[in-house]
Design a protein around this motif. Structure first.
Motif, PDB file in Angstrom:
ATOM      1  N   LEU A 159       0.827  -1.208   0.000  1.00  0.00           N
ATOM      2  CA  LEU A 159       0.000   0.000   0.000  1.00  0.00           C
ATOM      3  C   LEU A 159       0.860   1.258   0.000  1.00  0.00           C
ATOM      4  CD1 LEU A 159      -2.869  -0.907   2.452  1.00  0.00           C
ATOM      5  CD2 LEU A 159      -2.965  -0.675   0.006  1.00  0.00           C
ATOM      6  N   GLY A 160       1.926   1.239   0.799  1.00  0.00           N
ATOM      7  CA  GLY A 160       2.801   2.407   0.886  1.00  0.00           C
ATOM      8  C   GLY A 160       3.446   2.714  -0.454  1.00  0.00           C
ATOM      9  N   SER A 211       1.028   4.180  -2.848  1.00  0.00           N
ATOM     10  CA  SER A 211       0.719   5.587  -2.591  1.00  0.00           C
ATOM     11  C   SER A 211       1.891   6.476  -2.990  1.00  0.00           C
ATOM     12  CB  SER A 211       0.346   5.798  -1.130  1.00  0.00           C
ATOM     13  OG  SER A 211       1.426   5.482  -0.316  1.00  0.00           O
ATOM     14  N   MET A 212       3.128   5.946  -2.945  1.00  0.00           N
ATOM     15  CA  MET A 212       4.262   6.757  -3.380  1.00  0.00           C
ATOM     16  C   MET A 212       4.291   6.907  -4.905  1.00  0.00           C
ATOM     17  SD  MET A 212       5.748   7.727  -0.735  1.00  0.00           S
ATOM     18  CE  MET A 212       7.220   8.427  -1.414  1.00  0.00           C
ATOM     19  N   VAL A 266       2.060   7.744  -6.810  1.00  0.00           N
ATOM     20  CA  VAL A 266       1.316   8.922  -7.263  1.00  0.00           C
ATOM     21  C   VAL A 266       2.263  10.049  -7.650  1.00  0.00           C
ATOM     22  CG1 VAL A 266      -0.483  10.543  -6.644  1.00  0.00           C
ATOM     23  CG2 VAL A 266      -0.450   8.291  -5.623  1.00  0.00           C
ATOM     24  N   TYR A 267       3.380  10.155  -6.908  1.00  0.00           N
ATOM     25  CA  TYR A 267       4.303  11.265  -7.174  1.00  0.00           C
ATOM     26  C   TYR A 267       4.812  11.236  -8.602  1.00  0.00           C
ATOM     27  CZ  TYR A 267       4.446  12.484  -2.321  1.00  0.00           C
ATOM     28  OH  TYR A 267       4.090  12.889  -1.091  1.00  0.00           O
ATOM     29  N   ALA A 313       2.031  12.708 -10.742  1.00  0.00           N
ATOM     30  CA  ALA A 313       1.738  14.110 -10.421  1.00  0.00           C
ATOM     31  C   ALA A 313       2.886  15.006 -10.882  1.00  0.00           C
ATOM     32  CB  ALA A 313       1.514  14.253  -8.923  1.00  0.00           C
ATOM     33  N   LEU A 314       4.119  14.597 -10.573  1.00  0.00           N
ATOM     34  CA  LEU A 314       5.259  15.452 -10.902  1.00  0.00           C
ATOM     35  C   LEU A 314       5.506  15.476 -12.406  1.00  0.00           C
ATOM     36  CD1 LEU A 314       7.615  14.501  -8.002  1.00  0.00           C
ATOM     37  CD2 LEU A 314       6.276  16.558  -8.278  1.00  0.00           C
ATOM     38  N   SER A 330      -2.453  15.062 -14.919  1.00  0.00           N
ATOM     39  CA  SER A 330      -1.885  14.669 -13.638  1.00  0.00           C
ATOM     40  C   SER A 330      -2.766  15.136 -12.487  1.00  0.00           C
ATOM     41  CB  SER A 330      -0.475  15.198 -13.486  1.00  0.00           C
ATOM     42  OG  SER A 330      -0.490  16.557 -13.224  1.00  0.00           O
ATOM     43  N   LEU A 331      -3.468  16.273 -12.656  1.00  0.00           N
ATOM     44  CA  LEU A 331      -4.404  16.693 -11.595  1.00  0.00           C
ATOM     45  C   LEU A 331      -5.522  15.669 -11.453  1.00  0.00           C
ATOM     46  CD1 LEU A 331      -4.827  20.524 -12.088  1.00  0.00           C
ATOM     47  CD2 LEU A 331      -3.673  19.331 -10.264  1.00  0.00           C
ATOM     48  N   SER A 343      -4.024  12.507  -9.829  1.00  0.00           N
ATOM     49  CA  SER A 343      -3.749  12.562  -8.389  1.00  0.00           C
ATOM     50  C   SER A 343      -5.049  12.518  -7.615  1.00  0.00           C
ATOM     51  CB  SER A 343      -2.986  13.821  -8.010  1.00  0.00           C
ATOM     52  OG  SER A 343      -2.159  14.235  -9.034  1.00  0.00           O
ATOM     53  N   ALA A 344      -6.041  13.290  -8.070  1.00  0.00           N
ATOM     54  CA  ALA A 344      -7.318  13.305  -7.352  1.00  0.00           C
ATOM     55  C   ALA A 344      -7.926  11.908  -7.338  1.00  0.00           C
ATOM     56  CB  ALA A 344      -8.270  14.290  -8.009  1.00  0.00           C
ATOM     57  N   ILE A 373      -5.896   9.531  -4.990  1.00  0.00           N
ATOM     58  CA  ILE A 373      -6.127   9.791  -3.559  1.00  0.00           C
ATOM     59  C   ILE A 373      -7.503   9.275  -3.161  1.00  0.00           C
ATOM     60  CG2 ILE A 373      -6.387  11.585  -1.833  1.00  0.00           C
ATOM     61  CD1 ILE A 373      -4.441  13.256  -3.445  1.00  0.00           C
ATOM     62  N   GLU A 409      -7.603   5.336  -3.291  1.00  0.00           N
ATOM     63  CA  GLU A 409      -6.709   4.673  -2.351  1.00  0.00           C
ATOM     64  C   GLU A 409      -7.442   4.355  -1.052  1.00  0.00           C
ATOM     65  OE1 GLU A 409      -3.096   6.872  -1.481  1.00  0.00           O
ATOM     66  OE2 GLU A 409      -2.298   5.671  -3.111  1.00  0.00           O
TER      67      GLU A 409
END
Lengths: 347, 170
Positions: free
Chosen positions: A124-125, A128-129, A131-132, A135-136, A150-151, A154-155, A158, A161
């Motif tokens: 899970l961790g 969740s990482m 996503v960067y 997004a970036l 990317s917006l 990310s939405a 999140i 998740e």
């Protein structure tokens, strides 16, 4: 086993598992092109090698030889970092996935890179990482399509998740452990009947997990971050050559990871669906190979489901996606947790 | 081995924290904070608190920091303007921080017998911690969660009010 031997064996495991994962990624792409081709009544790749089987290798070579363009307006350090984060997080997840019954000398696990007691949380961790990366990539490309993609992504990540994490709580409650091996062992008694999805009455959780997994991996019908008709490609519009290929590989590696986790948590992992009907054989090696066969088979079925859905379902609208995630999946996941806890408490 | 890893990740943590202050671009600062969070998670792991480490990664670097990055992206915040900083901060602030840190470090070292304690001595496992939290301290814990819920509702209410006013004026 001395320390040096241990280190060498582990290195070997890491290399073998990574190579198999990357090959799996390459051939999942081919499987997708073939299967979607058949769904749309055409052949799919058929020219390179028998049945087009060498197509992934040729595609890889093509991506290597393409010119690597970096647009002038990008924010370079982050633009270069983003695909690495994306692919890195996708590849590391496989380290905690056990893909066969425990074998080998004591303290050494032949069919898992590292057996740790918080395996599920690590998965899970790392998700969740991941996503960067997306997004970036969108932000640093300095392009409106990339940023919008990317917006959205990310939405979406999140939001889903939460549903994904909550859907796994029921399984963890039943097993009482985050260790993926313990979770599988707990489903091993009666074959199909004791899988979490059937005997564990976690089919609601499996449904939530399935939906959230499609959204987490940006796959159709939730592939709004890279909706071609609106965003030309989303967050990776400005990437070319191997950098694009890294995002592409990350997406398929994530699909395989999600399939592995679903197999482990809901479909009994490497255990046979027939339980002890087709019993343990005398040779330990046959048992080991059979366990790997069942694991790969279940992951393959999961991937095929992914491709099938992609070939047949249209894309959602963005507000539908958000409403579905927050107003339907989240409450359902919480109800599932309450139900499972009550059942476990009153049993 | 533990000491080497501790030094590496403590150093990474401090470097990230200093970089966070020095960077002028908000997204660089946010990413430095992510590095700090991950390094902290590794330090928790070294202390034998695996669950806490995983929770740190999932909650802080996975959820909260993504939200930060998201906001920076959404507002497309540019470079921060450099001011030279107030004189008060330089003359009073830094010595005050050094003094407070010194006092804290002395007290901690004194309590541990001047740093004689080993790194895995007298550790409380997460299980014990959560047992205390969910048995003896259950009521305060639940009240805290209600407090947080109220804060969330308040934030939503405030945001709504502003939105409706804006729509009226437009």
């Amino acid at each position: 086993m001395t320390l040096l031997e241990f280190a060498l064996w582990n290195l070997l495991k890491v290399v073998v598992v990574t190579v198999i994962l990357l090959l799996g990624v390459a051939y999942t792409v081919l499987l997708e092109r073939k299967a979607v081709g058949r769904i749309q009544n055409r052949w799919g790749p058929s020219r390179v090698g028998p049945f087009g089987l060498l197509q992934p290798l040729v595609d890889g070579a093509k991506n290597f030889l393409k010119e690597d363009l970096i647009p002038a307006a990008v924010y370079r350090p982050i633009y270069l970092l983003a695909p690495i984060i994306s692919l890195g997080c996708a590849l590391v997840v496989i380290a905690v996935i056990p893909f066969g019954a425990n074998m080998g000398p004591k303290g050494f696990d032949l069919f898992e890179v590292s057996n740790i007691n918080i395996g599920l949380l690590v998965v899970l961790g790392l998700t969740s990482m991941g996503v960067y990366g997306i997004a970036l990539a969108g932000w640093s490309s300095n392009n409106k399509y990339s940023l919008l993609g990317s917006l959205r992504s990310s939405a979406q990540l999140i939001s889903y998740e939460l549903a994904l994490g909550l859907s796994l709580v029921g399984v963890v409650l039943r097993a009482g452990s985050f260790n993926l091996r313990t979770i599988v062992d707990q489903q091993a008694q009666h074959g199909l009947l004791s899988w979490n999805m059937f005997g564990g009455f976690q089919f609601v959780a499996f449904f939530i997990y399935l939906m959230a997994a499609y959204a987490e991996t940006n796959r159709s019908p939730f592939d709004l971050p890279e909706a071609e008709s609106e965003l030309t490609g989303g967050y990776h519009t400005e990437y070319s050559s191997m950098k694009f290929a890294m995002f592409f590989m990350a997406e398929y590696a994530n699909m395989i990871n999600v399939g592995c986790v679903a197999t482990l948590l809901f479909l009994g992992g490497w255990t046979s669906p027939f339980g002890h009907l087709i019993g343990p054989f005398h040779s330990a090696w046959i048992n080991a190979l059979l366990s790997i066969f069942w694991f790969v088979f279940k992951v393959f079925m999961f991937l095929f489901l992914y491709i099938w859905v992609r070939g047949t379902l249209p894309r959602f609208r963005y507000d539908q996606l958000m409403n579905f995630g927050w107003r339907f999946l989240m409450p359902l996941a919480i109800l599932n947790i309450v139900g499972t806890s009550l059942w476990l408490a009153l049993r | 081995m533990h000491l080497v890893l501790f030094l590496i990740f403590a150093g990474l943590c401090l470097a990230g924290a200093i970089n966070l202050l020095l960077q002028s671009h908000p997204i660089n600062s946010a990413l430095s904070l992510v590095v700090v969070m991950i390094a902290l998670a590794v330090l928790y792991l070294l202390l034998g608190a695996e669950f806490l480490a995983a929770a740190q990664i999932i909650v802080y670097s996975g959820a909260i920091m993504v939200l930060f990055v998201f906001v920076v992206m959404l507002l497309n915040a540019g470079r921060e303007e450099r001011t030279l900083g107030s004189k008060v901060a330089k003359t009073l602030g830094f010595p005050a921080v050094v003094a407070v840190m010194g006092v804290l470090a002395t007290i901690i070292l004194h309590l541990q017998g001047m740093g004689a304690a080993a790194i895995n001595q007298g550790l409380i496992p997460t299980e014990e911690l959560s047992r205390v939290l969910f048995h003896e301290l259950l009521l305060p814990f639940e009240i805290t969660s209600i407090l947080i819920l109220i804060a969330i509702l308040g934030a939503v209410a405030l945001a709504r009010q502003e939105g409706s006013e804006r729509s009226v004026t437009k």
